[in-house]
Design an enzyme around this catalytic site. Structure first.
Site, PDB file in Angstrom:
ATOM      1  N   ASP A  21       0.835  -1.208   0.000  1.00 17.19           N
ATOM      2  CA  ASP A  21       0.000   0.000   0.000  1.00 17.19           C
ATOM      3  C   ASP A  21       0.867   1.254   0.000  1.00 17.19           C
ATOM      4  OD1 ASP A  21      -2.304   1.473   0.027  1.00 17.19           O
ATOM      5  OD2 ASP A  21      -2.760   1.144   2.134  1.00 17.19           O
ATOM      6  N   GLY A  22       0.342   2.312  -0.590  1.00 19.42           N
ATOM      7  CA  GLY A  22       1.003   3.617  -0.533  1.00 19.42           C
ATOM      8  C   GLY A  22       1.646   4.068  -1.835  1.00 19.42           C
ATOM      9  N   ARG A  25       0.298   7.648  -2.730  1.00 19.93           N
ATOM     10  CA  ARG A  25       0.847   8.714  -1.871  1.00 19.93           C
ATOM     11  C   ARG A  25       2.319   8.961  -2.164  1.00 19.93           C
ATOM     12  NH1 ARG A  25      -1.202   5.922   3.341  1.00 19.93           N
ATOM     13  NH2 ARG A  25      -1.826   4.401   1.764  1.00 19.93           N
ATOM     14  N   ARG A  34      -0.189   8.985 -10.077  1.00 23.41           N
ATOM     15  CA  ARG A  34      -0.260   7.750  -9.279  1.00 23.41           C
ATOM     16  C   ARG A  34       0.428   6.572  -9.978  1.00 23.41           C
ATOM     17  NH1 ARG A  34      -3.837   7.352  -5.344  1.00 23.41           N
ATOM     18  NH2 ARG A  34      -4.095   5.156  -5.806  1.00 23.41           N
ATOM     19  N   HIS A  38       2.957   3.168  -8.957  1.00 21.47           N
ATOM     20  CA  HIS A  38       2.802   1.737  -9.268  1.00 21.47           C
ATOM     21  C   HIS A  38       4.050   1.218  -9.990  1.00 21.47           C
ATOM     22  CE1 HIS A  38      -1.179   2.064  -7.807  1.00 21.47           C
ATOM     23  NE2 HIS A  38      -1.686   2.692  -8.845  1.00 21.47           N
ATOM     24  N   ASN A  69     -10.545  -2.495  -6.291  1.00 18.75           N
ATOM     25  CA  ASN A  69      -9.707  -1.654  -7.143  1.00 18.75           C
ATOM     26  C   ASN A  69     -10.306  -1.420  -8.539  1.00 18.75           C
ATOM     27  OD1 ASN A  69      -6.497  -2.872  -5.858  1.00 18.75           O
ATOM     28  ND2 ASN A  69      -7.701  -1.091  -5.237  1.00 18.75           N
ATOM     29  N   ARG A  72     -11.507   2.109  -9.348  1.00 19.30           N
ATOM     30  CA  ARG A  72     -10.598   3.246  -9.562  1.00 19.30           C
ATOM     31  C   ARG A  72     -10.814   3.829 -10.957  1.00 19.30           C
ATOM     32  NH1 ARG A  72      -4.971   2.468  -6.326  1.00 19.30           N
ATOM     33  NH2 ARG A  72      -5.988   1.990  -4.358  1.00 19.30           N
ATOM     34  N   ILE A 196      -7.143  -4.731   7.398  1.00 19.03           N
ATOM     35  CA  ILE A 196      -6.920  -5.977   6.651  1.00 19.03           C
ATOM     36  C   ILE A 196      -7.481  -5.855   5.231  1.00 19.03           C
ATOM     37  CG2 ILE A 196      -7.408  -8.479   6.625  1.00 19.03           C
ATOM     38  CD1 ILE A 196      -5.570  -7.666   8.895  1.00 19.03           C
ATOM     39  N   SER A 197      -8.453  -4.962   5.034  1.00 21.15           N
ATOM     40  CA  SER A 197      -8.981  -4.653   3.696  1.00 21.15           C
ATOM     41  C   SER A 197      -9.365  -5.877   2.867  1.00 21.15           C
ATOM     42  CB  SER A 197      -7.974  -3.791   2.923  1.00 21.15           C
ATOM     43  OG  SER A 197      -7.768  -2.582   3.581  1.00 21.15           O
ATOM     44  N   GLU A 208       0.582 -13.374  12.601  1.00 21.00           N
ATOM     45  CA  GLU A 208       1.180 -12.205  13.243  1.00 21.00           C
ATOM     46  C   GLU A 208       1.122 -11.045  12.256  1.00 21.00           C
ATOM     47  OE1 GLU A 208       2.187 -12.037  16.364  1.00 21.00           O
ATOM     48  OE2 GLU A 208       1.705 -14.157  16.674  1.00 21.00           O
TER      49      GLU A 208
HETATM   50  C1  FPP Z   1      -1.658   0.160  -3.405  1.00 26.57           C
HETATM   51  O1  FPP Z   1      -1.258   1.486  -3.465  1.00 26.57           O
HETATM   52  C2  FPP Z   1      -1.146  -0.627  -4.529  1.00 26.57           C
HETATM   53  C3  FPP Z   1      -1.897  -1.188  -5.522  1.00 26.57           C
HETATM   54  C4  FPP Z   1      -3.365  -1.064  -5.578  1.00 26.57           C
HETATM   55  C5  FPP Z   1      -1.305  -1.940  -6.631  1.00 26.57           C
HETATM   56  C6  FPP Z   1      -0.065  -2.729  -6.351  1.00 26.57           C
HETATM   57  C7  FPP Z   1       0.646  -2.956  -7.623  1.00 26.57           C
HETATM   58  C8  FPP Z   1       1.981  -2.933  -7.791  1.00 26.57           C
HETATM   59  C9  FPP Z   1       2.929  -2.785  -6.689  1.00 26.57           C
HETATM   60  C10 FPP Z   1       2.569  -3.023  -9.152  1.00 26.57           C
HETATM   61  C11 FPP Z   1       2.446  -4.287  -9.897  1.00 26.57           C
HETATM   62  C12 FPP Z   1       2.526  -5.522  -9.097  1.00 26.57           C
HETATM   63  C13 FPP Z   1       3.073  -6.678  -9.493  1.00 26.57           C
HETATM   64  C14 FPP Z   1       2.890  -7.870  -8.631  1.00 26.57           C
HETATM   65  C15 FPP Z   1       3.837  -6.829 -10.727  1.00 26.57           C
HETATM   66  P1  FPP Z   1      -2.371   2.612  -3.612  1.00 26.57           P
HETATM   67  O2  FPP Z   1      -2.519   2.938  -5.048  1.00 26.57           O
HETATM   68  O3  FPP Z   1      -3.618   2.182  -2.935  1.00 26.57           O
HETATM   69  O4  FPP Z   1      -1.696   3.797  -2.837  1.00 26.57           O
HETATM   70  P2  FPP Z   1      -2.401   4.945  -1.970  1.00 26.57           P
HETATM   71  O5  FPP Z   1      -3.104   4.241  -0.839  1.00 26.57           O
HETATM   72  O6  FPP Z   1      -1.261   5.782  -1.509  1.00 26.57           O
HETATM   73  O7  FPP Z   1      -3.337   5.659  -2.880  1.00 26.57           O
END
Ligand code: FPP
Length: 246
Positions: A21-22, A25, A34, A38, A69, A72, A196-197, A208
């Protein structure tokens, strides 16, 4: 820099699950879109997978895309799907070199056709790898998974193949997407959110939990090692008393 000597290699969590997550941000802090977050999140994925292999963790599960998601903005969903396909295609060689088997949980049928195809190809190519099983949770939510398990059990009962008396925790777990995987012993969530979302609700019963303020694109294998060290300091009682565990 290798594995810290303080890590007890005989007491590793066998399955680590991560809510990455994050990304958004992280990008915003840098004045970027954003999607930039990623893209940099992929570097964190690569280093974390290599760290898990280096340490000898046999199961790693990453929450890459939740059912929620899909809500989005369309351009972000498309960018995430493209990133996923290009990463899988590019990284299959690295997965082979590291002995990593690719696995998925979630509703693969809801993914774009090209994404679904690339994933299935990569899973097929890596299926005999033994060092680590990397499970990507894609279009996944735990309530969806549990509902599907209930439907499958109900269908077996209706068909006369299953007596309701035979339903127990093991049978239920076998109907989940994670059938065959051990429950995670450690779950890490980045970015300081304490939730936990909708991730592995059944499987996390005795896991843990480790929360770090680090945003996912900044996460590296050293952070995985820190989480494992923290895990090793804990006493896992599974409902028993401290004396019983000792
Ligand atoms: C959460 O950050 C992250 C995601 C929804 C996507 C995760 C994807 C990747 C790390 C890239 C591709 C993955 C693989 C396995 C190749 P957020 O967008 O919710 O961040 P925020 O909470 O700061 O808005």
């Amino acid at each position: 820099m290798g594995i810290p000597a303080t890590i007890d290699l005989n007491n590793l969590p066998q399955h680590v699950a991560i809510i990455m997550d994050g990304n958004g941000r992280w990008a915003k802090e840098k004045g970027k879109l954003r999607v930039f977050g990623h893209q940099n999140g992929v570097l964190a994925v690569r280093d974390t997978v290599e760290g898990a292999v280096e340490l000898g963790i046999p199961y790693l599960t990453l929450y890459a895309f939740s059912t929620e998601n899909w809500n989005r903005p369309k351009h972000e969903v498309n960018a995430l799907m493209e990133l996923l396909v290009s990463t899988i295609t590019k990284e299959t060689k690295t997965l082979m070199e590291n002995g990593v088997r690719l696995n998925t949980i979630g509703d693969l049928n809801s993914l774009p056709k090209s994404c679904d195809r690339q994933l299935r190809e990569a899973m097929e190519k890596t299926k005999d790898n033994k060092r680590c099983t990397l499970t990507l949770a894609l279009s996944y939510s735990s309530r969806w998974e549990i509902t599907e398990a209930v439907k499958s059990i109900a269908a077996s009962v209706k068909a006369g193949d299953l007596n309701p008396e035979e339903i127990n925790e093991n049978l239920f777990a076998d109907r989940l997407n994670t059938a065959g995987l051990p429950d995670p012993e450690l779950m890490i969530r980045t970015s300081g959110e304490l939730r936990i979302s909708n991730f592995l609700l059944w499987q996390l019963a005795y896991t843990e939990l480790f929360f770090t303020p680090k945003l996912w694109p900044d996460f590296r294998r050293t952070d995985l090692f820190d989480a494992v060290l923290d895990y090793q300091k804990r006493e896992r009682r599974f409902g028993m008393t401290s004396e019983q565990v000792k």
